[in-house]
Structure formats: C-alpha cells, structure tokens
Write an enzyme that holds these catalytic residues in place. Structure first.
Site, PDB file in Angstrom:
ATOM      1  N   SER A   1       3.610  -2.390  10.472  1.00  0.00           N
ATOM      2  CA  SER A   1       5.076  -2.411  10.623  1.00  0.00           C
ATOM      3  C   SER A   1       5.684  -3.775  10.294  1.00  0.00           C
ATOM      4  O   SER A   1       6.635  -4.218  10.950  1.00  0.00           O
ATOM      5  CB  SER A   1       5.482  -1.950  12.024  1.00  0.00           C
ATOM      6  OG  SER A   1       5.028  -0.627  12.242  1.00  0.00           O
TER       7      SER A   1
ATOM      8  N   HIS B   1      -9.381   1.003   5.061  1.00  0.00           N
ATOM      9  CA  HIS B   1      -8.101   1.182   5.760  1.00  0.00           C
ATOM     10  C   HIS B   1      -8.334   2.092   6.969  1.00  0.00           C
ATOM     11  O   HIS B   1      -9.159   3.003   6.919  1.00  0.00           O
ATOM     12  CB  HIS B   1      -7.078   1.800   4.795  1.00  0.00           C
ATOM     13  CG  HIS B   1      -5.692   1.780   5.361  1.00  0.00           C
ATOM     14  ND1 HIS B   1      -5.265   2.711   6.268  1.00  0.00           N
ATOM     15  CD2 HIS B   1      -4.655   0.923   5.162  1.00  0.00           C
ATOM     16  CE1 HIS B   1      -4.015   2.429   6.607  1.00  0.00           C
ATOM     17  NE2 HIS B   1      -3.624   1.348   5.950  1.00  0.00           N
TER      18      HIS B   1
ATOM     19  N   GLY C   1       2.614   1.990  10.858  1.00  0.00           N
ATOM     20  CA  GLY C   1       3.551   3.109  10.708  1.00  0.00           C
ATOM     21  C   GLY C   1       4.232   3.527  11.994  1.00  0.00           C
ATOM     22  O   GLY C   1       4.850   4.582  12.056  1.00  0.00           O
TER      23      GLY C   1
ATOM     24  N   LYS D   1       0.114   4.268  -0.303  1.00  0.00           N
ATOM     25  CA  LYS D   1      -0.539   5.461   0.292  1.00  0.00           C
ATOM     26  C   LYS D   1      -0.321   6.685  -0.597  1.00  0.00           C
ATOM     27  O   LYS D   1      -0.225   6.550  -1.816  1.00  0.00           O
ATOM     28  CB  LYS D   1      -0.048   5.675   1.729  1.00  0.00           C
ATOM     29  CG  LYS D   1      -0.152   4.407   2.579  1.00  0.00           C
ATOM     30  CD  LYS D   1       0.002   4.674   4.037  1.00  0.00           C
ATOM     31  CE  LYS D   1       0.003   3.350   4.788  1.00  0.00           C
ATOM     32  NZ  LYS D   1       0.032   3.501   6.221  1.00  0.00           N
TER      33      LYS D   1
ATOM     34  N   GLU E   1      -5.213  -5.238  10.717  1.00  0.00           N
ATOM     35  CA  GLU E   1      -4.176  -4.230  10.933  1.00  0.00           C
ATOM     36  C   GLU E   1      -4.433  -3.511  12.255  1.00  0.00           C
ATOM     37  O   GLU E   1      -5.226  -2.552  12.302  1.00  0.00           O
ATOM     38  CB  GLU E   1      -4.201  -3.201   9.810  1.00  0.00           C
ATOM     39  CG  GLU E   1      -4.026  -3.800   8.428  1.00  0.00           C
ATOM     40  CD  GLU E   1      -3.458  -2.769   7.462  1.00  0.00           C
ATOM     41  OE1 GLU E   1      -2.346  -2.972   6.987  1.00  0.00           O
ATOM     42  OE2 GLU E   1      -4.121  -1.756   7.215  1.00  0.00           O
TER      43      GLU E   1
ATOM     44  N   ASN F   1       0.872  -1.180   0.000  1.00  0.00           N
ATOM     45  CA  ASN F   1       0.000   0.000   0.000  1.00  0.00           C
ATOM     46  C   ASN F   1       0.911   1.233   0.000  1.00  0.00           C
ATOM     47  O   ASN F   1       1.498   1.575   1.018  1.00  0.00           O
ATOM     48  CB  ASN F   1      -0.880  -0.038   1.264  1.00  0.00           C
ATOM     49  CG  ASN F   1      -1.689   1.228   1.442  1.00  0.00           C
ATOM     50  OD1 ASN F   1      -1.786   2.057   0.543  1.00  0.00           O
ATOM     51  ND2 ASN F   1      -2.280   1.378   2.618  1.00  0.00           N
TER      52      ASN F   1
ATOM     53  N   GLU G   1      -6.765   4.527   8.056  1.00  0.00           N
ATOM     54  CA  GLU G   1      -6.593   5.962   7.779  1.00  0.00           C
ATOM     55  C   GLU G   1      -7.857   6.539   7.154  1.00  0.00           C
ATOM     56  O   GLU G   1      -8.233   7.676   7.422  1.00  0.00           O
ATOM     57  CB  GLU G   1      -5.366   6.170   6.874  1.00  0.00           C
ATOM     58  CG  GLU G   1      -4.073   5.935   7.661  1.00  0.00           C
ATOM     59  CD  GLU G   1      -2.918   5.401   6.842  1.00  0.00           C
ATOM     60  OE1 GLU G   1      -2.956   5.470   5.595  1.00  0.00           O
ATOM     61  OE2 GLU G   1      -1.952   4.891   7.465  1.00  0.00           O
TER      62      GLU G   1
HETATM   63  C1  PEP Z   1      -0.709   0.010   6.324  1.00  0.00           C
HETATM   64  O1  PEP Z   1      -0.899   1.216   6.374  1.00  0.00           O
HETATM   65  O2  PEP Z   1      -1.531  -0.727   5.752  1.00  0.00           O
HETATM   66  C2  PEP Z   1       0.491  -0.508   6.949  1.00  0.00           C
HETATM   67  C3  PEP Z   1       0.497  -1.769   7.319  1.00  0.00           C
HETATM   68  O3  PEP Z   1       1.514   0.377   7.146  1.00  0.00           O
HETATM   69  P1  PEP Z   1       2.949   0.044   7.764  1.00  0.00           P
HETATM   70  O4  PEP Z   1       3.443  -1.227   7.140  1.00  0.00           O
HETATM   71  O5  PEP Z   1       3.804   1.223   7.389  1.00  0.00           O
HETATM   72  O6  PEP Z   1       2.770  -0.092   9.239  1.00  0.00           O
END
Ligand code: PEP
Length: 253
Positions: free
Chosen positions: A216, A98, A176, A11, A170, A9, A100
C-alpha cells in the site's frame, strides 16, 4: 551508492489496450519530470504485454521486468515461462516469491531459491519478495519468518551472484489492504534484513543491496517511507496502475 528503485507490479490486470494506454501515460509523465539520477524505474507487466512495454522502452526512463519465472530450465512444462526466454527478450528484472505466489501457487523457499538461481544464470536480476502474514506479526514472529525466507531463498548464492539480487520486504497484511507499515516498522525490518546480509556476505555487500518496501505504498506515504535509511525504494502494486501515482512515488526521492 546503492540504487533507489521504484518497481511497478501490474499483477493480472488490464487488457492489452489498457496496458498500452497506461505505459504511454507513464512515458508522457516521465517526459515532464526530472527524477533523481540514482532512481531506477521498473515496470513488471503480465507476460503477454512484456514486448509491447519493452517496445516503448527507452531504458533511460524505465526498465522492464517479468512477474514470475519457471524453476525449470526448459522443456515439457506447459504454460511455464523460462529464464532463457526472458533473457532472449532482453529483460533485466523478474519478481520472485511474491506473497500471492507463495499463498496461491504454493511457492516454497526452495522453489524461490531455484528460480533465483535460474534467473541469475540468465543475467536477469531477481526482485525477491519476503514478508510475514498478519498472524505472524501479531505473534511477534516477523523476524523469524523473514530470516527463514532470506536464508533459505537466497543464501545458497555466492557473494558475486548475490550482488545482483534486489530484495522487497512486503508485509502481507499491508499488500492491497490500504494498511501501510509505519516508517519505523519498515525501517526496523529493512535494517534487520541488511544485518542478515552483512553477517553472511559482509558489510560491503549488505551496503550495496537495494531493499524495497511494498504494501500500500502511495504518493502520500512514499516520501516518509523512502526517507528511512534502509528503505531504498518500493515495489508498488495498486498505485502502479495509475500513471500519476506511479511517477509521483518515483519522485518521492
Ligand atoms: C504488491 O503486491 O507487491 C504490492 C505492494 O501491492 P500494493 O501496493 O497494492 O499493496
């Protein structure tokens, strides 16, 4: 056997030329390695780069997905992108719900449900995100929250429709932040999600559903996470912006 999936992703990152460089670096890397035959890679760039990334496309290397879609079919919705448009670009996947989008754009479970329905009507497989925020985990409400997201976001589908859904767990506190769920925490939630699916659609549907972990995930922890019996891959944010890391994560299977 359910598919192993590693989806990147991107973003809202990168200029067009940086995105072009990244996808060509990913292709170079993929030409040098052999991935497990059951592993599917997906790249989800921003909308304006979908065509460029698809044009690199040799689907034997990776598929392309969008990061969002409108809950409306079409018409006067300035700035929105419809499932019909994504279908007309021959995209196979789209991320929905997601954290966000839930946090910054007030996307509710009902909106997620409507987006999923639109995508499936246009033959696009939704990658549906769920996960609790830190405060919910600290008050031990993570199962209640994820159950609501899965039930209200997905269980309006028939079993046949549900067969095309991919789920990404997630935990929001891990996205992040550099903090990752432990393999045990991830497995506990993935097994719980699979049990919800089994209760609603039966064990066979549950066994065929790919449930990805996101938060992460990086080359140093992917192997341990993906070794869990109910973790079928990852939705990768930050590490998908580095060709070496993204491909190394896919090699963790
Ligand atoms: C995400 O935003 O879907 C995600 C998993 O981000 P990150 O790997 O940076 O934590």
């Amino acid at each position: 056997m359910r598919k192993h999936i590693v989806a990147g992703n991107w973003k809202m990152n990168m200029t067009f030329s940086e995105a072009d460089d990244l996808v060509s670096a990913i292709m170079d890397k993929l030409e040098q390695v052999t991935l497990d035959a059951n592993t599917q890679m997906i790249i989800c760039p921003p909308f304006p780069y979908l065509e460029m990334v698809s044009d690199f496309g040799d689907e034997s290397y990776f598929s392309v997905g969008a990061q969002n879609v409108s809950d409306q079919e079409g018409g006067a919705y300035t700035g929105e992108v419809s499932a019909a448009m994504l279908e007309s670009m021959e995209l196979d996947y789209c991320i929905v719900g997601h954290s966000e989008r839930r946090a910054y754009y007030h996307e509710t479970d009902a909106i997620v449900a409507a987006k999923v329905k639109r995508l499936l009507a246009h033959y696009i497989r939704p990658i549906v995100c769920c996960g609790e925020v830190l405060e919910e985990r600290e008050s031990n409400r993570q199962f209640e929250v994820v159950k609501r997201q899965i039930t209200d976001g997905l269980f309006h589908l028939t079993a046949e429709e549900f067969a095309d859904v991919i789920i990404a767990y997630e935990p929001v506190w891990a996205i992040g932040t550099g903090k990752t769920a432990t393999p045990d925490q991830a497995e506990e939630m993935h097994a719980f999600i699979r049990s919800l699916i089994a209760e609603h659609y039966g064990q066979e549907v549950a066994d065929n559903t790919s449930i990805l972990y996101g938060g992460s995930c990086k080359p140093s922890n992917a192997k341990e996470l993906f070794a869990q019996p109910d973790v079928d891959g990852g939705l990768i944010g930050g590490a998908s912006l580095k060709a070496d890391d993204f491909v190394a994560i896919a090699q963790a299977f």
